[in-house]
Scaffold this active site. Sequence first.
Site, PDB file in Angstrom:
ATOM      1  N   GLY A 102      -7.522   2.128  -1.636  1.00 22.30           N
ATOM      2  CA  GLY A 102      -7.736   0.700  -1.846  1.00 22.30           C
ATOM      3  C   GLY A 102      -7.592  -0.126  -0.592  1.00 22.30           C
ATOM      4  O   GLY A 102      -7.551  -1.354  -0.657  1.00 22.30           O
TER       5      GLY A 102
ATOM      6  N   GLU B  24      -2.416  -2.373  -6.343  1.00 24.37           N
ATOM      7  CA  GLU B  24      -3.053  -1.162  -6.877  1.00 24.37           C
ATOM      8  C   GLU B  24      -1.962  -0.195  -7.326  1.00 24.37           C
ATOM      9  O   GLU B  24      -1.965   0.320  -8.431  1.00 24.37           O
ATOM     10  CB  GLU B  24      -3.889  -0.552  -5.761  1.00 24.37           C
ATOM     11  CG  GLU B  24      -4.346   0.851  -5.998  1.00 24.37           C
ATOM     12  CD  GLU B  24      -4.920   1.455  -4.716  1.00 24.37           C
ATOM     13  OE1 GLU B  24      -5.720   0.768  -4.049  1.00 24.37           O
ATOM     14  OE2 GLU B  24      -4.576   2.596  -4.387  1.00 24.37           O
TER      15      GLU B  24
ATOM     16  N   GLY C   9       0.822  -1.212   0.000  1.00 23.53           N
ATOM     17  CA  GLY C   9       0.000   0.000   0.000  1.00 23.53           C
ATOM     18  C   GLY C   9       0.853   1.258   0.000  1.00 23.53           C
ATOM     19  O   GLY C   9       2.083   1.206  -0.113  1.00 23.53           O
ATOM     20  N   ILE C  10       0.180   2.369   0.164  1.00 25.00           N
ATOM     21  CA  ILE C  10       0.827   3.676   0.099  1.00 25.00           C
ATOM     22  C   ILE C  10       1.495   3.957   1.455  1.00 25.00           C
ATOM     23  O   ILE C  10       0.968   3.561   2.489  1.00 25.00           O
ATOM     24  CB  ILE C  10      -0.257   4.725  -0.259  1.00 25.00           C
ATOM     25  CG1 ILE C  10       0.325   5.951  -0.924  1.00 25.00           C
ATOM     26  CG2 ILE C  10      -1.130   5.083   0.903  1.00 25.00           C
ATOM     27  CD1 ILE C  10      -0.728   6.745  -1.722  1.00 25.00           C
ATOM     28  N   GLY C  11       2.655   4.596   1.455  1.00 30.79           N
ATOM     29  CA  GLY C  11       3.272   4.994   2.726  1.00 30.79           C
ATOM     30  C   GLY C  11       4.601   4.301   2.978  1.00 30.79           C
ATOM     31  O   GLY C  11       5.028   3.422   2.228  1.00 30.79           O
ATOM     32  N   GLY C  12       5.256   4.722   4.060  1.00 27.56           N
ATOM     33  CA  GLY C  12       6.619   4.310   4.346  1.00 27.56           C
ATOM     34  C   GLY C  12       6.786   2.829   4.666  1.00 27.56           C
ATOM     35  O   GLY C  12       7.704   2.182   4.160  1.00 27.56           O
ATOM     36  N   ILE C  13       5.907   2.265   5.497  1.00 22.60           N
ATOM     37  CA  ILE C  13       6.147   0.891   5.966  1.00 22.60           C
ATOM     38  C   ILE C  13       6.006  -0.134   4.827  1.00 22.60           C
ATOM     39  O   ILE C  13       6.871  -0.999   4.662  1.00 22.60           O
ATOM     40  CB  ILE C  13       5.234   0.541   7.164  1.00 22.60           C
ATOM     41  CG1 ILE C  13       5.563   1.484   8.328  1.00 22.60           C
ATOM     42  CG2 ILE C  13       5.439  -0.909   7.586  1.00 22.60           C
ATOM     43  CD1 ILE C  13       4.612   1.392   9.499  1.00 22.60           C
TER      44      ILE C  13
ATOM     45  N   VAL D  68      -3.221   5.282  10.485  1.00 21.62           N
ATOM     46  CA  VAL D  68      -2.877   6.404  11.363  1.00 21.62           C
ATOM     47  C   VAL D  68      -3.066   5.973  12.813  1.00 21.62           C
ATOM     48  O   VAL D  68      -2.196   6.170  13.650  1.00 21.62           O
ATOM     49  CB  VAL D  68      -3.767   7.630  11.045  1.00 21.62           C
ATOM     50  CG1 VAL D  68      -3.529   8.757  12.044  1.00 21.62           C
ATOM     51  CG2 VAL D  68      -3.528   8.112   9.620  1.00 21.62           C
TER      52      VAL D  68
HETATM   53  C1  LIG Z   1      -2.165   2.089  -2.495  1.00 22.40           C
HETATM   54  C2  LIG Z   1      -2.489   0.592  -2.527  1.00 22.40           C
HETATM   55  O1  LIG Z   1      -1.856  -0.181  -3.191  1.00 22.40           O
HETATM   56  S1  LIG Z   1      -3.778  -0.014  -1.709  1.00 22.40           S
HETATM   57  C3  LIG Z   1      -4.353   0.773  -0.404  1.00 22.40           C
HETATM   58  C4  LIG Z   1      -3.506   1.715   0.295  1.00 22.40           C
HETATM   59  N1  LIG Z   1      -4.267   2.857   0.676  1.00 22.40           N
HETATM   60  C5  LIG Z   1      -4.456   3.169   1.931  1.00 22.40           C
HETATM   61  O2  LIG Z   1      -4.050   2.452   2.814  1.00 22.40           O
HETATM   62  C6  LIG Z   1      -5.164   4.484   2.171  1.00 22.40           C
HETATM   63  C7  LIG Z   1      -4.972   5.023   3.536  1.00 22.40           C
HETATM   64  N2  LIG Z   1      -3.573   5.128   3.953  1.00 22.40           N
HETATM   65  C8  LIG Z   1      -2.838   6.258   3.785  1.00 22.40           C
HETATM   66  O3  LIG Z   1      -3.310   7.236   3.237  1.00 22.40           O
HETATM   67  C9  LIG Z   1      -1.393   6.278   4.265  1.00 22.40           C
HETATM   68  O4  LIG Z   1      -0.939   4.965   4.297  1.00 22.40           O
HETATM   69  C10 LIG Z   1      -1.211   6.955   5.664  1.00 22.40           C
HETATM   70  C11 LIG Z   1      -1.679   8.404   5.642  1.00 22.40           C
HETATM   71  C12 LIG Z   1      -1.969   6.189   6.733  1.00 22.40           C
HETATM   72  C13 LIG Z   1       0.292   6.889   6.022  1.00 22.40           C
HETATM   73  O5  LIG Z   1       1.031   7.311   4.932  1.00 22.40           O
HETATM   74  P1  LIG Z   1       2.559   7.804   5.080  1.00 22.40           P
HETATM   75  O6  LIG Z   1       2.951   8.409   3.793  1.00 22.40           O
HETATM   76  O7  LIG Z   1       3.398   6.713   5.617  1.00 22.40           O
HETATM   77  O8  LIG Z   1       2.372   8.874   6.205  1.00 22.40           O
HETATM   78  P2  LIG Z   1       3.172  10.143   6.592  1.00 22.40           P
HETATM   79  O9  LIG Z   1       3.865   9.836   7.871  1.00 22.40           O
HETATM   80  O10 LIG Z   1       3.992  10.683   5.461  1.00 22.40           O
HETATM   81  O11 LIG Z   1       1.980  11.132   6.885  1.00 22.40           O
HETATM   82  C14 LIG Z   1       1.150  11.656   5.886  1.00 22.40           C
HETATM   83  C15 LIG Z   1       0.430  12.846   6.501  1.00 22.40           C
HETATM   84  O12 LIG Z   1      -0.395  12.387   7.565  1.00 22.40           O
HETATM   85  C16 LIG Z   1      -0.087  13.069   8.773  1.00 22.40           C
HETATM   86  N3  LIG Z   1      -0.189  12.089   9.876  1.00 22.40           N
HETATM   87  C17 LIG Z   1       0.226  10.809   9.863  1.00 22.40           C
HETATM   88  N4  LIG Z   1      -0.027  10.242  11.061  1.00 22.40           N
HETATM   89  C18 LIG Z   1      -0.620  11.172  11.823  1.00 22.40           C
HETATM   90  C19 LIG Z   1      -1.121  11.168  13.166  1.00 22.40           C
HETATM   91  N5  LIG Z   1      -1.072  10.100  13.972  1.00 22.40           N
HETATM   92  N6  LIG Z   1      -1.658  12.312  13.631  1.00 22.40           N
HETATM   93  C20 LIG Z   1      -1.715  13.419  12.854  1.00 22.40           C
HETATM   94  N7  LIG Z   1      -1.274  13.476  11.570  1.00 22.40           N
HETATM   95  C21 LIG Z   1      -0.720  12.359  11.075  1.00 22.40           C
HETATM   96  C22 LIG Z   1       1.336  13.573   8.587  1.00 22.40           C
HETATM   97  O13 LIG Z   1       1.598  14.696   9.371  1.00 22.40           O
HETATM   98  C23 LIG Z   1       1.371  13.891   7.086  1.00 22.40           C
HETATM   99  O14 LIG Z   1       0.773  15.159   6.827  1.00 22.40           O
HETATM  100  P3  LIG Z   1       1.624  16.379   6.185  1.00 22.40           P
HETATM  101  O15 LIG Z   1       2.312  15.818   4.967  1.00 22.40           O
HETATM  102  O16 LIG Z   1       0.601  17.393   5.839  1.00 22.40           O
HETATM  103  O17 LIG Z   1       2.578  16.786   7.260  1.00 22.40           O
HETATM  104  C1  LIG Z   2      -6.806   6.342  -4.408  1.00 23.48           C
HETATM  105  C2  LIG Z   2      -5.532   5.651  -4.323  1.00 23.48           C
HETATM  106  C3  LIG Z   2      -4.639   5.763  -3.167  1.00 23.48           C
HETATM  107  C4  LIG Z   2      -4.723   4.686  -2.154  1.00 23.48           C
HETATM  108  O1  LIG Z   2      -5.297   3.617  -2.330  1.00 23.48           O
HETATM  109  O2  LIG Z   2      -4.164   4.874  -1.066  1.00 23.48           O
END
Ligand SMILES: CC(=O)SCCNC(=O)CCNC(=O)[C@H](O)C(C)(C)COP(=O)(O)OP(=O)(O)OC[C@H]1O[C@@H](n2cnc3c(N)ncnc32)[C@H](O)[C@@H]1OP(=O)(O)O
Ligand SMILES: CCCC(=O)O
Length: 447
Positions: free
Chosen positions: A342, A244, A219-223, A319
């Site tokens: 997703g 995705e 998925g999206i993000g660092g981990i 989060v």
């Molecule tokens: C994509 C695929 O293949 S499938 C499905 C994947 N899609 C998803 O999971 C959708 C939902 N998930 C997500 O949007 C992301 O995974 C997140 C937001 C949970 C984490 O993403 P990361 O890029 O690792 O997070 P990151 O640490 O860079 O934080 C992103 C923003 O959230 C904010 N944030 C993250 N955690 C917190 C928290 N606990 N409290 C407040 N703000 C937070 C950060 O400050 C940052 O905002 P900014 O850029 O305006 O400062």
């Molecule tokens: C809409 C696409 C981005 C995500 O699944 O996180």
Amino acid sequence: MSFADEYRKKLVSADEAVRIVKSGDWIDFGSFLGQVRTLDKALAKRKDELSDVKIWTCVNPYPTEVNVADPEGDSFIWHSWHMSGADRKVAKTKAVYYSSIVYSELPRYVREHIEPLAVAMLQVTPMDKHGYFNFGPQATHTRAVCDRAQKIIVEVNEKQPRCLGGYEEAIHISEVDYIVEGENQPLAQIPAPPLSEVDQKIAQLILEDMHDGCCVQLGIGGIPNAVGMMIADSDLKDLGCHTEMLVDAYVHMHEAGKLSGSKKQTDPGKMVYTFALGTQILYDFIDDNTKCAIYPVNYTNKPAISSLNDNLITINNAVEIDLYGQICAESSGFRQISGTGGQFDFVLAGYLSRGGKSFVCMPSSYKAADGSIKSRICPTLPPGGIVTDTRSMAPIIVTEYGKFQQKGMSVWQRAEGLIGIAHPDTRDELIKAAQEQGIWRRSNKIS
Ligand SMILES: CC(=O)SCCNC(=O)CCNC(=O)[C@H](O)C(C)(C)COP(=O)(O)OP(=O)(O)OC[C@H]1O[C@@H](n2cnc3c(N)ncnc32)[C@H](O)[C@@H]1OP(=O)(O)O
Ligand SMILES: CCCC(=O)O
């Protein structure tokens, strides 16, 4: 008429093309790397003569001229299916209207439910000899947008990689109203964040549950990216890719010989995705690469399709989570950070897949502005906190302190399991809250 003649006939300047936009229109601006740039500049110049133009985008990776020109949102009203970092910046001065999605359903919302689109604008590759403009690495719901729009303007960018499908990866010149040759701006470069120690611990815990032949969704993000990088360095083999989002980590996994795809039940051998976001390493890799297959999101994300792949391992970020197992992956209280995207689709798919597993990960805590440690495992979600995955979906939760399998667990078992992987400094307070909430038994203990 030859395709070349038709091309010349439809070729106009950006200023000319955006003249078709009228006040009150709904328009689509392209999504991900397909968001228009030259047309954006041209439309921004019309700020004073237009009002209430409602614009759709999804994971906008660029600073946008229409928003710079109209910081209060009188002329251009910004709508997003999934907010990006750039959108969070826009949201500092004007409203960004988010619309909640189950991403696999998005093409249908566009075809059947949204307000009709007056104009679709999208970046594409140069036309091929058969008259097709490839959508680049954003099949997603792009074809649905074109189907729903009254007028279609393509903005050609020579830097867009040609992404082989699948299906719904291109549009034919006969369907296009105007062609604009853009300024060939470089595509957004989004490198993975550096791996922290916590990311690596979490990734290691997930890797322990993987074996040869697994099919991987990151998925999206660092981990998730950290997991991909660790896979590239592991002994695992014959892995598959059905995802995705394609990110740089998949290129490293491929180069390390991990992604034969030979054990996949759908699209064997292929790396399947609906959009890509990363750096030039990734964009060069996907360009004209038969190893990869791009599909619309109602194919990649539909759990009934993705879960046909045995041993599907889905790895997504969140989060925070409450003691009942409700997961917030998209907001901080009332502040929308991103979206459901997703996550919902792949949490379901990992569990449906034979031998599959769904992981949702998060660092156990974050540092507040005053330097104190705040737990991401909370008694309840804060006011405004959005439930991305309901407690019944119950994926495996991973923090740097361990994994907790939630399926079938009662409320007190969940409280115990989740507190057991919380930051040690926050556990006593969480136990106290669980007691007050009536979900802690006297026999509960945290090892
Ligand atoms: C994509 C695929 O293949 S499938 C499905 C994947 N899609 C998803 O999971 C959708 C939902 N998930 C997500 O949007 C992301 O995974 C997140 C937001 C949970 C984490 O993403 P990361 O890029 O690792 O997070 P990151 O640490 O860079 O934080 C992103 C923003 O959230 C904010 N944030 C993250 N955690 C917190 C928290 N606990 N409290 C407040 N703000 C937070 C950060 O400050 C940052 O905002 P900014 O850029 O305006 O400062
Ligand atoms: C809409 C696409 C981005 C995500 O699944 O996180």
